[in-house]
Design a protein around this motif. Structure first.
Motif, mmCIF file in Angstrom:
data_model
loop_
_atom_site.group_PDB
_atom_site.id
_atom_site.type_symbol
_atom_site.label_atom_id
_atom_site.label_comp_id
_atom_site.label_asym_id
_atom_site.label_seq_id
_atom_site.Cartn_x
_atom_site.Cartn_y
_atom_site.Cartn_z
ATOM 1 N N GLU A 276 3.796 8.054 9.930
ATOM 2 C CA GLU A 276 3.246 7.314 11.109
ATOM 3 C C GLU A 276 4.045 5.828 10.793
ATOM 4 O O GLU A 276 3.979 4.821 11.649
ATOM 5 C CB GLU A 276 1.923 7.201 11.329
ATOM 6 C CG GLU A 276 1.473 8.440 11.841
ATOM 7 C CD GLU A 276 0.039 8.592 11.785
ATOM 8 O OE1 GLU A 276 -0.816 7.574 11.284
ATOM 9 O OE2 GLU A 276 -0.436 9.584 12.163
ATOM 10 N N ASN A 277 4.446 5.363 9.736
ATOM 11 C CA ASN A 277 5.111 4.250 9.223
ATOM 12 C C ASN A 277 6.534 3.855 9.846
ATOM 13 O O ASN A 277 7.356 4.627 9.563
ATOM 14 C CB ASN A 277 4.797 3.989 7.539
ATOM 15 C CG ASN A 277 5.227 2.688 7.235
ATOM 16 O OD1 ASN A 277 5.918 1.878 7.741
ATOM 17 N ND2 ASN A 277 4.526 2.363 5.934
ATOM 18 N N PRO A 278 6.413 2.749 10.562
ATOM 19 C CA PRO A 278 7.752 2.476 11.090
ATOM 20 C C PRO A 278 8.790 2.044 9.969
ATOM 21 O O PRO A 278 10.085 2.131 10.377
ATOM 22 C CB PRO A 278 7.581 1.336 12.258
ATOM 23 C CG PRO A 278 6.273 0.731 11.599
ATOM 24 C CD PRO A 278 5.518 1.869 10.908
ATOM 25 N N PHE A 279 8.488 1.561 8.932
ATOM 26 C CA PHE A 279 9.496 1.233 7.797
ATOM 27 C C PHE A 279 10.448 -0.076 8.543
ATOM 28 O O PHE A 279 11.540 -0.024 8.127
ATOM 29 C CB PHE A 279 10.091 2.207 7.252
ATOM 30 C CG PHE A 279 9.324 3.290 6.289
ATOM 31 C CD1 PHE A 279 9.164 2.789 5.068
ATOM 32 C CD2 PHE A 279 8.911 4.361 6.929
ATOM 33 C CE1 PHE A 279 8.338 3.657 4.416
ATOM 34 C CE2 PHE A 279 7.998 5.178 6.164
ATOM 35 C CZ PHE A 279 7.577 4.821 4.762
ATOM 36 N N LYS A 280 9.931 -0.990 9.221
ATOM 37 C CA LYS A 280 10.626 -2.286 9.722
ATOM 38 C C LYS A 280 10.347 -3.134 9.116
ATOM 39 O O LYS A 280 11.085 -4.337 9.112
ATOM 40 C CB LYS A 280 10.346 -2.258 11.203
ATOM 41 C CG LYS A 280 10.940 -1.019 12.085
ATOM 42 C CD LYS A 280 10.601 -1.047 13.678
ATOM 43 C CE LYS A 280 11.083 0.151 14.169
ATOM 44 N NZ LYS A 280 11.030 -0.001 15.645
ATOM 45 N N THR A 281 9.091 -3.599 8.494
ATOM 46 C CA THR A 281 9.138 -4.709 7.858
ATOM 47 C C THR A 281 8.626 -4.666 6.374
ATOM 48 O O THR A 281 8.319 -3.661 5.861
ATOM 49 C CB THR A 281 7.627 -5.653 8.472
ATOM 50 O OG1 THR A 281 6.366 -4.663 8.401
ATOM 51 C CG2 THR A 281 7.973 -5.653 9.990
ATOM 52 N N LYS A 282 8.460 -5.773 5.847
ATOM 53 C CA LYS A 282 8.009 -5.831 4.372
ATOM 54 C C LYS A 282 6.772 -5.297 4.134
ATOM 55 O O LYS A 282 6.269 -4.555 3.163
ATOM 56 C CB LYS A 282 8.148 -7.137 3.740
ATOM 57 C CG LYS A 282 9.586 -7.605 3.282
ATOM 58 C CD LYS A 282 9.589 -9.048 2.590
ATOM 59 C CE LYS A 282 10.899 -9.361 2.375
ATOM 60 N NZ LYS A 282 11.140 -10.735 1.911
ATOM 61 N N LYS B 8 5.568 -2.342 1.648
ATOM 62 C CA LYS B 8 4.162 -2.535 0.812
ATOM 63 C C LYS B 8 3.116 -1.468 1.202
ATOM 64 O O LYS B 8 2.460 -0.886 0.451
ATOM 65 C CB LYS B 8 3.731 -3.905 0.784
ATOM 66 C CG LYS B 8 2.543 -4.172 -0.121
ATOM 67 C CD LYS B 8 2.028 -5.628 -0.090
ATOM 68 C CE LYS B 8 0.854 -5.733 -0.988
ATOM 69 N NZ LYS B 8 0.438 -7.036 -0.949
ATOM 70 N N HIS B 9 2.693 -1.259 2.360
ATOM 71 C CA HIS B 9 1.872 -0.234 2.787
ATOM 72 C C HIS B 9 2.166 1.119 2.226
ATOM 73 O O HIS B 9 1.390 1.939 1.864
ATOM 74 C CB HIS B 9 1.453 -0.309 4.324
ATOM 75 C CG HIS B 9 0.513 0.707 4.977
ATOM 76 N ND1 HIS B 9 -0.814 0.452 4.357
ATOM 77 C CD2 HIS B 9 0.685 1.805 5.493
ATOM 78 C CE1 HIS B 9 -1.409 1.682 4.956
ATOM 79 N NE2 HIS B 9 -0.680 2.519 5.699
ATOM 80 N N ALA B 10 3.458 1.563 2.625
ATOM 81 C CA ALA B 10 3.993 2.658 1.979
ATOM 82 C C ALA B 10 3.612 3.003 0.452
ATOM 83 O O ALA B 10 3.344 3.828 -0.040
ATOM 84 C CB ALA B 10 5.326 3.013 2.517
ATOM 85 N N LEU B 11 4.359 1.838 -0.283
ATOM 86 C CA LEU B 11 4.321 1.554 -1.637
ATOM 87 C C LEU B 11 2.641 2.021 -2.023
ATOM 88 O O LEU B 11 2.537 2.827 -2.984
ATOM 89 C CB LEU B 11 4.578 0.483 -2.133
ATOM 90 C CG LEU B 11 4.462 0.352 -3.653
ATOM 91 C CD1 LEU B 11 5.210 1.336 -4.478
ATOM 92 C CD2 LEU B 11 4.971 -0.794 -4.007
#
Length: 98
Positions: free
Chosen positions: A6-12, A16-19
């Motif tokens: 569900e993470n859009p991977f568009k911002t820092k 950071k949330h994915a990490l």
């Protein structure tokens, strides 16, 4: 917490949330000295000692860019402690020479 799918991977902040989602579960698998992370027995062609070191150091693939960007993560101090212990020839969890 949302899933990685569900993470859009568009911002820092997305990165950071994915990490955080990938690294936080590792916290319970550190060795006492923090020099290794053992999550399970694997089919790698080398021993558990090396696999535990590799697992710990793989976290740096996310932690290093995070730190270079001026941010931190709660496990960064554990990783640093593990590197110090793992590279100390006098420590019980010394990784050994190259």
């Amino acid at each position: 917490m949302s899933s990685l799918k569900e993470n859009p991977f568009k911002t820092k902040e997305d990165l950071k949330h994915a990490l955080t989602q990938l690294v936080d579960p590792m916290e319970t698998y550190y060795s006492e000295s923090k020099a290794r992370i053992h999550t399970s027995d694997t089919g790698v062609g080398y021993g558990k000692k090396t696999a535990g070191m590799e697992t710990l150091l793989r976290l740096l693939w996310g932690m290093a860019p995070l730190a270079a960007g001026g941010q931190t993560h709660k496990q960064l101090s554990s990783i640093k402690e593990g590197i110090v212990n793992g590279t100390n020839p006098k420590h019980a969890d010394y990784w050994g020479g190259p």
